[in-house]
Design an enzyme around this catalytic site. Sequence first.
Site, PDB file in Angstrom:
ATOM      1  N   ILE B 494      39.612  94.130  17.177  1.00 63.11           N
ATOM      2  CA  ILE B 494      40.516  93.564  18.158  1.00 63.11           C
ATOM      3  C   ILE B 494      41.567  92.744  17.424  1.00 63.11           C
ATOM      4  CG2 ILE B 494      39.145  93.663  20.279  1.00 63.11           C
ATOM      5  CD1 ILE B 494      38.287  90.857  19.899  1.00 63.11           C
ATOM      6  N   GLY B 496      43.462  93.036  14.952  1.00 62.74           N
ATOM      7  CA  GLY B 496      43.600  92.888  13.510  1.00 62.74           C
ATOM      8  C   GLY B 496      42.355  92.490  12.756  1.00 62.74           C
ATOM      9  N   SER B 535      35.741  85.293  20.069  1.00 63.56           N
ATOM     10  CA  SER B 535      36.380  84.952  18.785  1.00 63.56           C
ATOM     11  C   SER B 535      35.403  85.081  17.620  1.00 63.56           C
ATOM     12  CB  SER B 535      36.949  83.515  18.822  1.00 63.56           C
ATOM     13  OG  SER B 535      37.813  83.330  19.907  1.00 63.56           O
ATOM     14  N   THR B 538      36.152  87.803  13.082  1.00 66.31           N
ATOM     15  CA  THR B 538      36.513  87.392  11.731  1.00 66.31           C
ATOM     16  C   THR B 538      35.468  86.436  11.163  1.00 66.31           C
ATOM     17  OG1 THR B 538      38.835  87.762  12.180  1.00 66.31           O
ATOM     18  CG2 THR B 538      38.333  86.324  10.335  1.00 66.31           C
ATOM     19  N   ALA B 719      37.765  80.159   7.651  1.00 65.76           N
ATOM     20  CA  ALA B 719      38.365  80.641   8.903  1.00 65.76           C
ATOM     21  C   ALA B 719      37.539  80.247  10.122  1.00 65.76           C
ATOM     22  CB  ALA B 719      38.512  82.161   8.854  1.00 65.76           C
ATOM     23  N   GLY B 723      41.010  83.799  18.476  1.00 61.40           N
ATOM     24  CA  GLY B 723      41.471  84.539  19.646  1.00 61.40           C
ATOM     25  C   GLY B 723      41.547  83.740  20.930  1.00 61.40           C
ATOM     26  N   GLU B 724      40.550  82.914  21.172  1.00 63.32           N
ATOM     27  CA  GLU B 724      40.450  82.289  22.484  1.00 63.32           C
ATOM     28  C   GLU B 724      41.186  80.950  22.669  1.00 63.32           C
ATOM     29  OE1 GLU B 724      36.237  83.027  22.089  1.00 63.32           O
ATOM     30  OE2 GLU B 724      36.195  83.616  24.186  1.00 63.32           O
TER      31      GLU B 724
END
Lengths: 291, 765
Positions: B494, B496, B535, B538, B719, B723-724
């Site tokens: 999603i 990337g 999220s 990654t 990281a 996303g969220e």
Amino acid sequence: MRAFDYIPAKTVDEAVALLAEKGDQAKPLSGGTDLIVMVREGRRQLDLMVDVKDIPETNVLSYSQETGLHLGAAVPCYQIYADDEISAAYPGLADAAKIIGGTAIQGRASVGGNLCNASPAADTIPPLIVLEAVCVIAGPNGTRDVPAEQFCTGPGQTVLENGEFLVSFKIPAPKNNSSSYYLRFIPRNEMDIAVVGAGASVVLDTEKTSFVSARIGLAAVAPTPLFAEEASASLAGREVSDEAVNAAAEAARHIARPISDMRGTIEQRVHLVEVLTRRALNGAIHRVKES
Amino acid sequence: MPEYSVVGRRLPRVDALEKVTGAAKYGADVHPPGMLYGKIVRSEYPHAKILHIDTTEAELLPGVRAIITQADVESGRKVFASDKVLYSGEPIAAVAATDSDIADEAAGLIKIEYERLPVVQNVMEAIQPTAPRLHSDETKDGPSRRGIRNRLKQLSLDESEGSSEEIRTLETELETLEEDVYYNISAETHTEIGDVEKGFAESDIVVENTYTIPRVHQTYMEPHVSVASADSSGKVTVWASTQGPFAIRSGIAGTLGIPLGKINVIPTIMGGGFGGRFGVTMTHVPAVLLSQKTGRPVRVQVTRKEEFLDGRPAPGCVIKMKTGATKSGGILACQALAFWDSGAVSGASIGSTIRVRGVYKIPNLKVDAYGVYTNKSGTTAYRAPGAPQAIFAAESQLDEIARRIGMDPVEFRLKNMREEGDMIPGGSQEPVIGYKETLKAVADAAGWWNRDKSHNQGWGVAVGDWTNGCGPGGVYVSIHEDGSARIFHGSMDITGTDTAITQIVAEILTLPYERVTITRGDTDSAPYATGSGGSVVTFTMGNTAKLAAEDTRRRILELAAERLNTEIDNFELRDGKIFVNGADSPKSISLGELAAFSLNTRGGPIVGKGSFAQQSSTPALAAQIAKVEVDAETGRIKVLKLVSSQDVGFAINPMAVEGQIEGGTVQGYAWAIMEEMQYDQNGNVNPGLVDYRVPTSADLPTVESVIVEVPAPNGPFGAKGVGEPPITPTLATMSNAVVDAVGVRVNDLPIKPEKIVAALHNNGN
């Protein structure tokens, strides 16, 4: 989607004959941006689509300062606003043609189709009304002319009788010191249906300080687009002023009889009629003064 | 910060070419030979008894291959409504036919007799005793009644004198307390920290309001679609457009009683999900059932209208909220009572109501939340589920308090924000966090400190927090004999994530980005991967891939030691080569040479594996500032500036991170001012993209993204999930900006133009 027949008519007579034979089971097809969607969604069932956009009379687009505009019913919107001379002569019509759907839709959708779809919210109908457009209708008994403000009779309903279809519009040449303007209210910037639309045309005197005449057209505030006759008449002979414009806008508000739906409420629409009428009139006046 | 060569760079996405050329295969591109077309027959009414289903005429239509109803579901698990429908659009039957027009026509020929029942669509009506009941007559106590009952329970255990009198008083109070009993409750949750009544009593200022947030659809680009093919051995293959193929596998197994090993889910490229494409949804089980019955592959693909009728959107809710503070700007207490519209099934994000606490030190907090049944489809996750709703209420209140005490809204927030070591109300201690840095960053970038505005213009600020999820995953990395590497995994890309995973592996193996490729398997071939939502990707798959790459590196060095006959400690992997350190004559071997050598000796192929379960994640803040201009006559809002900062820990690919920040911010903006699923007594009245308004590109403000990096201890290279968070503050950001522009606060979202006009009118304008 249920299967249906498709016939591209080559002449007005051929289209009339096909439409007359199938009655309400047939519909003329031009850009298809309303009709195809309706058929695909099952909101309308048909046996026959008569494609009228190959007929020369529906594709005419000619303008002269003497005779005005002859606009074929199947001419797509973009051809109107892409023509500088026509846009300058009828800016209110170009305003509407530029905002119907989105850019891709405007390559296909026609002013004729917009009128025949007879949506109360149709964007090009108020400009047609204020520009005194006359609709040329072909049918089994020949052709007849109907003023734009009389064409729609209810949501999705028109004066077209069995076998009849809209061929073109005749729009008078613009008078001296005149201009027009159309705007609508939508929550988005494109791809939306008018919550309220208002068009205005004005003719000013040579000093550009008084109204010779004016016409106001409204969309999405009644079962059909409206010609605000009294509001329009109230401006004739009056000095161009905020008071005159506000009074006309107030008068236009009185003829609105909208509904509440998912796009807007009665209160909002009535309120917007006044705001948009004022802005449309001022927009048209501004254009005259600038010219 | 250490120097990296691949992570932290703005590299093009690994899937860029197939996406822009149209080569990418989505769910509807799957077309196995002999495929039939499925169509679901849906309820016409929001609440009705089903008296009779007659499929006779439909079965006779040429081209129809199967019609199924609940009677065909051998496991007995509910797939179709059989005796009662609870919302318009609820599935009742499904048809498979040789083309989609025939399937549509057959669906229309199925005759269903209903007896209509009274309908309830509004949560505040649904909790009333007079409301029609969807599931049972069970009632739930509201917060005050619960409080009295809990006290009574305590007192009954207490044998001291005087308690019996209090018991009598309380019992009388309970009898006379007429309200505070709720109906149609699907779930509830309660949290209490400190004493809110005391907190309010000590406050100089208390603001209290009711906030209404509408139900919105995730509006992913690709409507739900799946293709199923059941063979004669009982093996089922499902092509699914999903955020989590492994959840589809277990969902089908659970619903239809098929062993996991007999189901293979092949994920197709996903046209957006945002939480709405998780687990078994509208199409998967009907496709499998129709394929089992016909022995042919069947595609079930829904229309956009069906998405609105039977999708699982984000829940709307009503939040009654109260916040107390001192004149000097200290928050003392915060109380929320929330009713979440969960539709016909339990599952609204009621647990997120606690997010009204925000990122502030709040000594007294009380949160009571209820899920309420209504005659609508059920709900599910949508980007930070429940947070935008709760945070809208809370950040609106803080804005109001800041205005009333005359304090700058940014300063007010900074004053109350938690720092490392502070207790999270109802939670644990804050780890290393970047709340203040993130808010300061957006204020600086937006020009907040010397902001100017003209008539009817205003500035708004809000913040929102979210912590990424974490789940199990496995990744393999294989080194080819030309020295390039390939990653094998099973998580959905999603926005990337495949790119981020590739960058991580390339970084560890010191390979150029272009020398690493990534392959997604199906559930038969890929190691398990948690679903791509929350999220997590990654964070989870990035960590997993990093482990796999490190395992691969270890194996490379082992083999190099063998090949070069040196101790493993003397080696260094650099630029895709292995160098011997400190040797008299410098020696090196390329990864390709080593891999080829290894294939022909005892080494074998170079393969590394990473297997990852759980690591605690770190909260991330998104802070936003908007400048708007309002047309006071029409109520139209124009966004002049929208700046969005976010603590992302470490941006593996800053370009992809910015894409996420922009996307989330835009979705929040749309929710604030235009999106809303509208219902009447017949169901959803705007089931299409003309009247369900999402912004088009012509409506979008340019979102300025500001990346803040406060590394997460357990994140890959630091990281955090990105996303969220960016959707969480925008509802309040927009509302607060409108208040600053025209002085009216619209607490009933979306802030439609007519609401602004009406509010201005009521204000005497």
